[in-house]
Design an enzyme around this catalytic site. Structure first.
Site, PDB file in Angstrom:
ATOM      1  N   GLU A  57     116.745  72.839  29.668  1.00 43.27           N
ATOM      2  CA  GLU A  57     115.317  73.052  29.858  1.00 43.27           C
ATOM      3  C   GLU A  57     115.056  73.683  31.217  1.00 43.27           C
ATOM      4  OE1 GLU A  57     112.263  69.841  29.020  1.00 43.27           O
ATOM      5  OE2 GLU A  57     112.138  69.941  31.226  1.00 43.27           O
ATOM      6  N   THR A  83     109.269  75.073  29.828  1.00 43.81           N
ATOM      7  CA  THR A  83     108.136  74.158  29.795  1.00 43.81           C
ATOM      8  C   THR A  83     106.814  74.884  30.034  1.00 43.81           C
ATOM      9  OG1 THR A  83     108.321  73.610  32.155  1.00 43.81           O
ATOM     10  CG2 THR A  83     109.592  72.280  30.597  1.00 43.81           C
TER      11      THR A  83
END
Length: 351
Positions: free
Chosen positions: A67, A98
């Protein structure tokens, strides 16, 4: 504190499933082939998806993913791209980007995720949150991703801007539930949708039964997999998996990908946990507190050593339990995650 709002149209009774999972002993292997997220049928969709990647991975090693977060400035962007290029050599199954609270990083998220799709060999997953957005704005965001060739989207209800633990307010022209956002994205085209799941239960949920119903509803709405929130007790992940299977066998067959954060700063992880309404188990917090020392500045090297060891231990247990993949929070740095992957035998250099 407000609780999770439920759409009762698809609600199912999971009380018995919660009770059975809570009573289960996880000392031994409990994995069935159905929950590994891999199919022997060889089914693949028209466009690359996360489930495709997990199903068609022919390596003997478990897939992993990472991520990233949108950079705040030029220095942050340079650091992000160093991490992107380093991870590219390790061949993750996918990478996710994100999305800031209230859409605060919307433009950067779209731009950087698009660049990853266009300029690297990585498969990007774009985050999309419902908070503070009208349906028209959400449609526009999805269209922006599609324009950049991005078909994998991780749908989140999102945290309120300013105070993530504050009251969640629906946009007057927006959607109330993550389930509705799943349906919206699926209606807009050939998109592959993932959602969030919570091994310890979402802090807004009244109990684990309600939390399980919310996840099952999102999966029934068309989500193909979920990625968990960071956790520290593997048994919590296993109980979540069993609750979903017990509530709905079909939805329980969908991959639940566990998230791991290699901790290198006690201050950083405590802040992240506080903002998510979660907490570190006292036994683990004590280990990090002791490593950090009593000085005005924490001993980052000692904290990092404990963090790498803990992430490795969690990863080893999860692999032994047959999880479909491991997902790592990187904070746009590659070194700590690389060390954990190396310890797990998963770091592969591109030839």
């Amino acid at each position: 504190m407000p609780t999770v709002a439920l759409d009762t149209r698809l609600a199912v009774s999971c009380e018995a499933a919660v009770d059975r999972a809570a009573a289960r002993n996880y000392d031994g292997a409990v994995t069935s082939d159905a929950v590994r997220g891999r199919s022997s049928a060889g089914w693949v969709t028209r466009t690359p998806s996360i489930v495709d990647r997990l199903r068609t991975d022919e390596s003997s090693k478990i897939p992993f993913s990472v991520e990233f977060s949108p950079p705040r400035d030029e220095a942050g962007e340079a650091r992000l791209w160093r991490a992107v290029r380093e991870f590219e050599q390790m061949q993750p199954a996918f990478v996710s980007m994100t999305y800031g609270a209230g859409g605060s990083t919307r433009d950067r998220t779209v731009r950087v995720t698009g660049q990853i799709a266009e300029e690297t060999t990585l498969l990007p997953v774009a985050h999309l949150t419902a908070v503070s957005h009208s349906i028209d704005e959400l449609r526009s965001m999805v269209g922006s991703y599609a324009d950049r060739g991005i078909s994998n989207i991780l749908v989140l209800r999102g945290d309120p801007p300013g105070d993530p633990l504050g009251d969640w307010e629906k946009h007057p022209q927006g959607v109330e539930y993550a389930q509705e956002l799943v349906e919206l994205v699926r209606e807009l085209g050939d998109f592959h949708v993932g959602v969030a799941s919570f091994p310890e239960g979402h802090y807004r949920a009244a109990d684990l039964e309600q939390d399980t119903r919310v996840l099952v509803d999102k999966l029934r709405a068309g989500a193909e997999y979920s990625i968990t929130q960071m956790f520290f007790d593997v048994d919590d992940y296993l109980r979540l998996r069993d609750r979903v299977v017990a509530c709905d066998q079909e939805q329980g067959n969908k991959p639940i990908i566990p998230e791991i954060m290699p901790i290198t700063s006690l201050r950083t992880v405590r802040r992240a946990l506080a903002l998510s309404g979660s907490a570190m188990p006292s036994s683990i917090d004590d280990r990090f507190t002791k490593a950090a020392g009593a000085g005005p500045e924490e001993d980052r090297a000692a904290v990092r050593e404990v963090g790498i060891e803990l992430a490795t231990t969690i990863g080893e247990r999860l692999i032994a339990e047959g999880v479909p993949a491991l997902h790592f929070i990187t904070l746009n740095f590659a070194r700590a995650t690389r060390e954990v992957l190396t310890n797990l035998g998963l770091a592969v250099a591109r030839v």
